[in-house]
Each structure stands twice: as C-alpha cells, then as structure tokens.
Motif scaffolding. Structure first.
Motif, short mmCIF file in Angstrom:
data_model
loop_
_atom_site.label_atom_id
_atom_site.label_comp_id
_atom_site.label_asym_id
_atom_site.label_seq_id
_atom_site.Cartn_x
_atom_site.Cartn_y
_atom_site.Cartn_z
N LEU A 233 0.82 -1.20 0.00
CA LEU A 233 0.00 0.00 0.00
C LEU A 233 0.86 1.26 0.00
N TRP A 234 1.83 1.31 0.87
CA TRP A 234 2.73 2.47 0.96
C TRP A 234 3.46 2.67 -0.37
N PHE A 235 3.98 1.59 -0.91
CA PHE A 235 4.68 1.62 -2.21
C PHE A 235 3.76 2.15 -3.31
N GLY A 236 2.55 1.62 -3.37
CA GLY A 236 1.62 2.03 -4.40
C GLY A 236 1.11 3.44 -4.24
N TRP A 237 1.12 3.93 -2.99
CA TRP A 237 0.57 5.27 -2.74
C TRP A 237 1.38 6.37 -3.41
N PHE A 238 2.64 6.09 -3.76
CA PHE A 238 3.40 7.07 -4.53
C PHE A 238 2.76 7.29 -5.90
N GLY A 239 2.18 6.23 -6.47
CA GLY A 239 1.44 6.38 -7.71
C GLY A 239 0.05 6.94 -7.49
N PHE A 240 -0.52 6.61 -6.33
CA PHE A 240 -1.86 7.08 -5.98
C PHE A 240 -1.88 8.60 -5.86
N ASN A 241 -0.94 9.15 -5.10
CA ASN A 241 -0.87 10.59 -4.89
C ASN A 241 0.03 11.28 -5.91
N GLY A 242 1.24 10.78 -6.08
CA GLY A 242 2.16 11.40 -7.04
C GLY A 242 1.63 11.33 -8.46
N GLY A 243 0.98 10.21 -8.80
CA GLY A 243 0.45 10.07 -10.15
C GLY A 243 -0.72 10.98 -10.43
#
Length: 476
Positions: A233-243
């Motif tokens: 989740l933490w790893f993917g959240w960079f794409g969630f917010n940054g993306g």
C-alpha cells in the motif's frame, strides 16, 4: 487511422478537427501516469493481504481472493459505463451520461483530467482508483458474509456510489469541483465513501458470533501479511498521490514527499499511543497508523507543503486511533476498523487540506492556479470541505444501505452467513480452498462430504462443534 502525429522530440501531437487547436502529449507524462497505474494496481492485492493478516486463519484466503475479484468486476464495470458516468464532459453536476459507453471515443483526445495526457491513459489510471475503493469497503463484510453476492454488490456499489461521488469531485461539471473543493487524489471519493460504506455494511450485517466475549478477542493471525500489505500500500501510494499530478513534474514530486512523510509520522504516532497502554512495540499499530497517515494526506498531497504533512500524519495517527473505540460506544461491529481508518482519516485530511492548502504548492506544476486555503487567507475553503465531507458520508452510507436491503430481498443475494458457516469459516464454506494447508486437515480426513454435511446442519452449530470435537479426539 488515429489522427495523431509525432514531432521531432517524439511527443504525440493531436489537432482538434473542430477548433484547430493543437495538443502535445509528452511521452514522459504518459509514462509516469502509466507507471502510476501499475503502482495503484499493486495496492489492491496489498489491501487483500493487509485485511487477511488481521483476520483469523479460517477467513484468510477470502480477503486475498476478493482483492483480485474486485479488480476484475470493476474493470468490466469501468469499461461498460463506469468511466462514462464519472468523466463524460456532457454530464450533470451529480453524475455523467453515457457518452463514453463501452469506452467509445476514448483514445487520443485530451482527457478531462488534464490536457497533457490522452483520454485512454487517464481512463486506465482512474480505473485503479475505481477498483480499490470498493475493496476498501469490503472490509466491512469480513468474517460473516457470503462471497457470491459480492459480485453483484461491487458492480452496483461502483455504479451508484463511487461514480457519482467521483463525478462531483473530479469532473469539471461536478458541483463540488465547480465550487472549488480541493481533493487531489480521493479523500472523499475513495476514503470517505468506502469508510462510510463499511459502516453501513457493519450495521446491516450485525455483530459476529461471540461479539463482546473472549471469542473475538483474537490477535491478527498473520502479522507478516499485515506488514507485507502495508508495504504494498505504501509503495503504491506514490502512484496514488504522485500520479494524480497526471504529469512528471515538481508537483508530483512534492506529492510523493508529503505522502511518505505523513505515512511515517502517522505510523510512529499510532504506535506510540498504543505503547502507552500495552507497553509493547506493535507492528500492527505502526502499520495501522501509516495507513491512516496515507489516507489523511491523500486529498491534500498536491496542495500542502512538507511541514503540514507532519501535522497530517500526527492528527491521523491520533484521531483514527481513538476512533477505533467508536464501535464500542455505538455498538456496531466493524471488524477491520475501516470506518475509523478511512472515513475519519478522509475527513481529517479534507479539513486539514482546507486549512493548509497553498496556491504556491499547487502551482508547482506550472499551470494550476487556486486561491489556496486558510494559509492564503481563503477562509471559505473550510466550509466547502466540510460540506463535501458531509455529503460524501451521508450519500455513501444511505445509498449503501439501500443497495444492501434491496439485495436482501433478492433470492440468492443475501450476505449474512449462518452461525454454523461463521464457525466453520468463509474459506471452507464458500471456497473449499485455504490459505494454509494445515487448515484443511479435517476435510482431507473426512472427505469432501464434510463441507456438504456442515452446510446442511449449519442451523445447528452446537451439534457441528460436537462432531468436530469428537473427530479431533478420535484422530489424536
């Protein structure tokens, strides 16, 4: 043929045949958005592992299964009409129309989210948001619901709950968007909607067997799964917010910085609050706090500076931790604390975003212009965010309840399992498969008729437990 050309730098060029206006899509922006799509995708099975680890082992596989099943159902719903209902430019202030039904016309034209990427790229990226949201809500079904009806529920909930809320938040015609609410990556559409839905689900299903007794005073069966799920989740959240910047620029980098910072502070805060009671350094507590911090920073990640992110993490780690006690105060059984982590965390994030949003931070992408929040003297922003949060909570809770009760009166679509099935476990009763081999020892010894006999006698759990006890004694 697709009406595009490429310039000397390799950028895609599309000219509007009606207006003659030229749009240029930078390959770097497209690549970042597609990479972020993959990052958000991995969050969904990550959530399955997180939920699975928190449950008892007899229900461990069902949550992992539901994570991939949700991706499949929502992928079809998004193709069928979900994207059109959410992002058609000709829709209303509440929900879109069927302009893009079956993804007709979704290809090279500029997306409604950003003219820097084509519509097809925006579509697949937003699909991942649409898929993870019902999976968050499904945590409310844990331990006590049949899996089959969830196929219909996810399709209906995505259509009637997620699509309208996402439309009013992110579609340029949406009422919340038009009034200037700031929601960079889904505080209301993703977290408040799913957390409120989980509360409605918990109230509808009722309490699990043994609620309020030692029977439910169990620890997570696999803390490793909890940590692994948190990492995904933490790893993917960079794409969630940054993306959500929809472009490879400084605003995307800023969103990534504050996302990581809020998660770190949230995890430490929750863990320290738990330490004051247990005098133990809890991995589950840290993971819960990290996710609370990620939830809170989501709406503000493209609007706030790094110092504010520290406060986002602290407030989320504190208030979401205390909110886990609400279920004891009000007597509902939210087995995975989805409401406390996501609805409360989303509300915290929305309010703090209204206070700490800065026009200068939003302008990191070079083209976004906003009046800012309280730090910039834009006082009305808080009122809009409170209104948006209240609308998200009330609409999601009410509509989810209506969906549940309609399905309750449709044969074959009732969710609540009998007491016997709850004793046996969802994995065995509904799947016939298990997360761990040793869970299946009894069915292997007794043959495939075991499950069938349990289902026939599920209305009499006492006789079921006696049979299991005698069988276990005989095997020893």
């Amino acid at each position: 043929m697709v009406n595009i050309t490429y310039d000397a730098s390799g950028s895609i060029v599309w000219q509007d045949p009606d207006t003659g206006k030229i749009f240029v899509y930078n390959p770097g922006d497209i690549a970042w958005t597609l990479a972020s799509t993959a990052l958000v995708f991995i969050m969904i099975p990550g959530l399955g592992y997180f939920y699975s680890g928190l449950l008892r082992r007899k229900n461990a596989l069902s949550m992992i299964y539901l994570s991939v099943m949700t991706i499949a159902v929502v992928s079809f719903q998004w193709f069928f009409w979900g994207f059109s209902l959410t992002f058609s430019e000709t829709g209303s202030a509440f929900i879109g129309d069927l302009k893009y039904f079956g993804l007709k016309g979704v290809l090279e034209k500029p997306s409604i989210g950003s003219a820097r990427i084509p519509s097809i790229v925006f579509c697949i990226y937003q699909l991942m948001f649409a898929a993870i949201t019902p999976m968050l809500a499904i945590g409310g079904f844990a331990d006590r619901a049949h899996l089959g009806p969830l196929l219909a529920f996810i399709f209906a909930w995505s259509t009637l709950v997620y699509d309208p809320i996402a439309c009013w938040t992110w579609n340029s015609n949406g009422w919340s968007f038009a009034h200037g609410s700031y929601d960079f990556a889904g505080g209301t559409p993703v977290h408040i909607s799913s957390g409120s839905a989980a509360l409605a689900i918990s109230v509808y299903l009722g309490k699990r067997r043994g609620y309020g007794t030692e029977a439910l005073a169990y620890k997570p069966h696999n803390t490793t799964y909890v940590v692994l799920g948190t990492v995904f989740l933490w790893f993917g959240w960079f794409g969630f917010n940054g993306g959500s910047a929809l472009s490879a620029n400084l605003r995307a980098a800023q969103a990534s910085i504050v996302t990581n910072l809020a998660a770190s502070v949230g995890g430490l805060t929750w863990m320290l609050w738990d330490y004051r009671i247990e005098r133990k350094w809890s991995a589950v507590g840290f993971c819960s706090g990290a996710i609370a911090g990620l939830v809170a920073i989501t709406p503000g990640s493209g609007f706030v500076g790094s110092p504010a992110a520290v406060l986002f993490g602290f407030m989320a780690g504190t208030l979401c931790n205390f909110a886990t006690q609400l279920k004891f105060v009000f007597g509902y059984d939210d087995s995975l604390d989805v409401f406390a982590s996501h609805a409360i965390g989303g509300i915290v994030g929305n309010i703090l975003t209204a206070i700490f949003a800065q026009a200068s931070v939003a302008g990191f992408d070079g083209f976004t212009v906003i009046p800012g929040g309280w730090l910039d003297g834009h006082w009305i922003q808080l009122a809009w965010h409170i209104a948006d949060s209240c609308a998200g909570v009330s609409y999601s809770f009410t509509m989810t309840t209506i969906i549940l009760w309609i399905m309750h009166y449709i044969p074959g679509l009732r969710f609540r399992v009998s007491e016997g099935v709850e004793i046996l476990g969802i994995d065995e009763s509904d799947m016939g498969e298990f997360a761990y081999d040793y869970v299946a020892i009894e069915p292997e010894l007794k043959g495939v008729s075991y499950v069938s006999s349990v289902v026939r006698r599920e209305s009499d759990p006492e006789s079921l437990m006696k049979e299991r006890h005698s069988s276990a004694s005989g095997n020893h």
